[in-house]
Design a protein around this motif. Structure first.
Motif, PDB file in Angstrom:
ATOM      1  N   THR A 194      23.053  53.357 -16.640  1.00  0.00           N
ATOM      2  CA  THR A 194      22.977  51.919 -17.521  1.00  0.00           C
ATOM      3  C   THR A 194      22.637  52.364 -18.775  1.00  0.00           C
ATOM      4  O   THR A 194      22.709  51.709 -19.745  1.00  0.00           O
ATOM      5  N   LYS A 195      22.062  53.560 -19.040  1.00  0.00           N
ATOM      6  CA  LYS A 195      21.379  54.046 -20.233  1.00  0.00           C
ATOM      7  C   LYS A 195      22.847  54.374 -20.996  1.00  0.00           C
ATOM      8  O   LYS A 195      22.553  54.331 -22.355  1.00  0.00           O
ATOM      9  N   ASP A 196      23.731  54.651 -20.597  1.00  0.00           N
ATOM     10  CA  ASP A 196      25.110  55.042 -21.292  1.00  0.00           C
ATOM     11  C   ASP A 196      25.553  53.483 -21.415  1.00  0.00           C
ATOM     12  O   ASP A 196      26.515  53.108 -20.936  1.00  0.00           O
ATOM     13  N   THR A 197      25.162  52.970 -22.671  1.00  0.00           N
ATOM     14  CA  THR A 197      25.849  51.181 -22.845  1.00  0.00           C
ATOM     15  C   THR A 197      27.029  51.026 -22.803  1.00  0.00           C
ATOM     16  O   THR A 197      27.642  50.300 -22.300  1.00  0.00           O
ATOM     17  N   LEU A 198      27.818  52.087 -23.551  1.00  0.00           N
ATOM     18  CA  LEU A 198      29.206  52.013 -23.707  1.00  0.00           C
ATOM     19  C   LEU A 198      29.837  52.084 -22.316  1.00  0.00           C
ATOM     20  O   LEU A 198      30.761  51.407 -22.050  1.00  0.00           O
ATOM     21  N   LYS A 199      29.806  53.306 -21.713  1.00  0.00           N
ATOM     22  CA  LYS A 199      30.501  53.412 -20.217  1.00  0.00           C
ATOM     23  C   LYS A 199      30.210  52.300 -19.128  1.00  0.00           C
ATOM     24  O   LYS A 199      30.906  51.880 -18.704  1.00  0.00           O
ATOM     25  N   GLU A 202      31.872  49.271 -20.311  1.00  0.00           N
ATOM     26  CA  GLU A 202      33.198  49.492 -19.482  1.00  0.00           C
ATOM     27  C   GLU A 202      33.288  48.961 -18.496  1.00  0.00           C
ATOM     28  O   GLU A 202      34.462  48.330 -17.770  1.00  0.00           O
ATOM     29  N   TYR A 203      32.483  49.465 -17.419  1.00  0.00           N
ATOM     30  CA  TYR A 203      32.507  49.227 -16.032  1.00  0.00           C
ATOM     31  C   TYR A 203      32.058  47.623 -15.473  1.00  0.00           C
ATOM     32  O   TYR A 203      32.891  47.100 -14.905  1.00  0.00           O
ATOM     33  N   LEU A 204      31.317  47.100 -16.469  1.00  0.00           N
ATOM     34  CA  LEU A 204      31.033  45.844 -16.167  1.00  0.00           C
ATOM     35  C   LEU A 204      32.258  44.723 -16.503  1.00  0.00           C
ATOM     36  O   LEU A 204      32.612  43.780 -16.067  1.00  0.00           O
ATOM     37  N   VAL A 205      32.739  45.318 -17.689  1.00  0.00           N
ATOM     38  CA  VAL A 205      34.212  44.489 -18.198  1.00  0.00           C
ATOM     39  C   VAL A 205      35.136  44.634 -16.881  1.00  0.00           C
ATOM     40  O   VAL A 205      35.873  43.429 -16.971  1.00  0.00           O
ATOM     41  N   ASN A 206      35.218  45.766 -16.339  1.00  0.00           N
ATOM     42  CA  ASN A 206      36.251  45.881 -15.243  1.00  0.00           C
ATOM     43  C   ASN A 206      35.922  44.966 -14.025  1.00  0.00           C
ATOM     44  O   ASN A 206      36.508  44.170 -13.634  1.00  0.00           O
ATOM     45  N   ASP A 297      20.183  40.465 -20.184  1.00  0.00           N
ATOM     46  CA  ASP A 297      20.413  40.805 -21.631  1.00  0.00           C
ATOM     47  C   ASP A 297      20.980  42.179 -21.572  1.00  0.00           C
ATOM     48  O   ASP A 297      22.021  42.217 -22.525  1.00  0.00           O
ATOM     49  N   SER A 298      20.448  43.181 -20.942  1.00  0.00           N
ATOM     50  CA  SER A 298      20.740  44.598 -21.322  1.00  0.00           C
ATOM     51  C   SER A 298      22.357  44.676 -20.836  1.00  0.00           C
ATOM     52  O   SER A 298      22.990  45.466 -21.395  1.00  0.00           O
ATOM     53  N   ASP A 299      22.730  43.949 -19.591  1.00  0.00           N
ATOM     54  CA  ASP A 299      23.920  44.202 -19.355  1.00  0.00           C
ATOM     55  C   ASP A 299      25.104  43.538 -20.217  1.00  0.00           C
ATOM     56  O   ASP A 299      26.014  43.836 -20.608  1.00  0.00           O
ATOM     57  N   LEU A 300      24.483  42.255 -20.746  1.00  0.00           N
ATOM     58  CA  LEU A 300      25.445  41.558 -21.725  1.00  0.00           C
ATOM     59  C   LEU A 300      25.553  42.530 -23.017  1.00  0.00           C
ATOM     60  O   LEU A 300      26.528  42.458 -23.693  1.00  0.00           O
ATOM     61  N   ALA A 301      24.670  43.061 -23.450  1.00  0.00           N
ATOM     62  CA  ALA A 301      24.760  43.948 -24.458  1.00  0.00           C
ATOM     63  C   ALA A 301      25.535  45.003 -24.369  1.00  0.00           C
ATOM     64  O   ALA A 301      26.090  45.678 -25.270  1.00  0.00           O
ATOM     65  N   SER A 302      25.485  45.699 -23.034  1.00  0.00           N
ATOM     66  CA  SER A 302      26.592  46.728 -22.828  1.00  0.00           C
ATOM     67  C   SER A 302      27.863  46.363 -22.807  1.00  0.00           C
ATOM     68  O   SER A 302      28.763  47.001 -23.133  1.00  0.00           O
ATOM     69  N   ILE A 303      28.173  45.209 -22.368  1.00  0.00           N
ATOM     70  CA  ILE A 303      29.505  44.494 -22.396  1.00  0.00           C
ATOM     71  C   ILE A 303      29.864  44.420 -24.045  1.00  0.00           C
ATOM     72  O   ILE A 303      31.029  44.788 -24.285  1.00  0.00           O
ATOM     73  N   TYR A 304      28.802  43.763 -24.518  1.00  0.00           N
ATOM     74  CA  TYR A 304      29.311  43.661 -26.262  1.00  0.00           C
ATOM     75  C   TYR A 304      29.562  44.769 -26.737  1.00  0.00           C
ATOM     76  O   TYR A 304      30.334  45.148 -27.499  1.00  0.00           O
ATOM     77  N   TYR A 306      30.878  47.692 -25.521  1.00  0.00           N
ATOM     78  CA  TYR A 306      32.152  48.085 -25.062  1.00  0.00           C
ATOM     79  C   TYR A 306      33.139  47.300 -25.857  1.00  0.00           C
ATOM     80  O   TYR A 306      34.231  47.847 -26.444  1.00  0.00           O
ATOM     81  N   LEU A 307      33.077  45.842 -25.723  1.00  0.00           N
ATOM     82  CA  LEU A 307      34.214  45.069 -26.634  1.00  0.00           C
ATOM     83  C   LEU A 307      34.175  45.315 -28.049  1.00  0.00           C
ATOM     84  O   LEU A 307      35.482  45.229 -28.563  1.00  0.00           O
ATOM     85  N   LYS A 308      33.206  46.085 -28.586  1.00  0.00           N
ATOM     86  CA  LYS A 308      33.239  46.113 -29.993  1.00  0.00           C
ATOM     87  C   LYS A 308      33.899  47.416 -30.299  1.00  0.00           C
ATOM     88  O   LYS A 308      34.392  47.779 -31.299  1.00  0.00           O
ATOM     89  N   THR A 309      34.416  48.117 -29.258  1.00  0.00           N
ATOM     90  CA  THR A 309      35.385  49.561 -29.289  1.00  0.00           C
ATOM     91  C   THR A 309      36.542  49.302 -29.328  1.00  0.00           C
ATOM     92  O   THR A 309      37.398  49.955 -29.315  1.00  0.00           O
ATOM     93  N   LEU A 310      36.838  48.127 -28.916  1.00  0.00           N
ATOM     94  CA  LEU A 310      38.282  47.745 -28.478  1.00  0.00           C
ATOM     95  C   LEU A 310      39.059  47.729 -29.818  1.00  0.00           C
ATOM     96  O   LEU A 310      38.601  47.472 -31.157  1.00  0.00           O
TER      97      LEU A 310
END
Length: 328
Positions: A194-199, A202-206, A297-304, A306-310
């Motif tokens: 969970t500390k690797d917000t980007l990865k 990506e996991y949560l988005v999937n 909030d932290s999970d939503l932040a991680s999703i954000y 990842y989406l910003k890297t698309l």
């Protein structure tokens, strides 16, 4: 001439026999993803907690597998009928068949082994060996972490049994044959730290199958180059609603959104008691806001993150068209 006619007739007969043989093979031998695993999921408080979070708020299994109140915005789930199924997908919803979402409570799953549930979630094959049309996004669940799937199974076992049974679902031709070829063996992934917000994002988005709903399609096939660009159409009550562009395009997507804005967009729907009444021609959505709002909030932040890297995709979406049936 007679000889030529006989040859043509023989060829026609051979083609018919070949077609029958192919159809027989597809419908009788497929799907073939292997037998269900011989597993027994230990039901622990940790798994129940994680499974509840995934099932209700991330993968949202119980959003599809529960009754909704579509007289209110976002169609809040009836919490007294959690997991009992009953939502219908038919021609009125633009679906090529007649599918009633099944009951996931122990009333229906009591005869299923944990391995059979695991196989259904990750490969799209039912207890009886038949195929599950990917209206259920099992191709995405097949990439989740094994432990997360175990947690979902553990939580489903704790649901209140609700005695609801439905007619067998049907698909239109030729989809009723093609569906047998769809299930695939799972290619399970690993949940990122969970500390690797980007990865982890990506996991949560999937796990939430965001791409499936937020990509335009042609007869169920996502259009290449438009992934996450929105525009997928959903029909109901004679209206059409389309998913939003969630690529980081500034003009038509979330490119101008801050992380705080993104999280706040979800948190508006934290209190389901505030769901507003909507009329049949009012703007409605199939986005499960009331479920996703309960993500941390932290999970939503991680999703954000990842989406910003698309890749930004410019795609202006008309989100709602009322009375589309009458217009056509």
């Amino acid at each position: 001439m007679k000889k030529a006619g006989k040859i043509v007739a023989y060829i026609a007969i051979a083609l018919v026999v070949l077609i029958i043989a192919v159809v027989a093979y597809v419908t009788l031998a497929l799907p073939n993803v292997g037998p269900a695993e011989n597993i027994k999921v230990e039901i622990t408080p940790k798994r129940i907690e994680r499974g509840k979070y995934l099932t209700l708020n991330v993968s949202s299994c119980l959003d599809c597998h529960s009754a909704h109140d579509w007289t209110k915005f976002g169609g809040p789930v009836d919490s007294t009928m959690l997991g009992s199924g009953g939502e219908k997908f038919d021609a009125g919803a633009g679906f090529p068949g007649n599918v009633t979402v099944p009951n996931l409570t122990p009333h229906n799953l009591k005869s299923w082994t944990d391995g059979e549930i695991f196989r259904a979630i990750t490969t799209g094959v039912k207890k009886d060996g038949s195929a599950i049309f990917p209206l259920m996004p099992w191709p995405y669940y097949s990439k989740m972490d094994r432990e997360d799937i175990y947690s979902i199974i553990a939580y489903l076992r704790t649901l209140k049994p609700i005695a609801k049974d439905y007619p067998k679902s049907t698909l239109d031709f030729p989809l009723n044959i093609i569906v047998h070829t769809m299930p695939q063996k799972a290619t399970l992934g690993t949940k990122a730290d969970t500390k690797d917000t980007l990865k982890y994002g990506e996991y949560l988005v999937n796990a939430a199958a965001c791409k499936e709903c937020h990509s335009p399609d042609d007869k169920g096939t996502l259009l290449p180059g438009l992934e996450f660009a929105g525009g997928r159409e959903f029909k109901g009550d004679g209206n059409a609603v389309r998913s939003a562009n969630i690529t980081p395009d500034v003009a038509t997507g979330i490119g101008g959104w801050s992380k705080e804005m993104f999280i706040a967009r979800f948190k508006v729907y934290s209190d389901v008691s505030q769901a507003q009444k909507v009329g049949k021609s009012d703007f409605q959505t199939v986005m499960p806001w009331w479920n996703f709002a309960k993500m941390s909030d932290s999970d939503l932040a991680s999703i954000y993150t990842y989406l910003k890297t698309l890749k930004p995709v410019k795609n202006m979406v008309v989100k709602f068209t009322p009375n589309v049936t009458a217009a056509n």
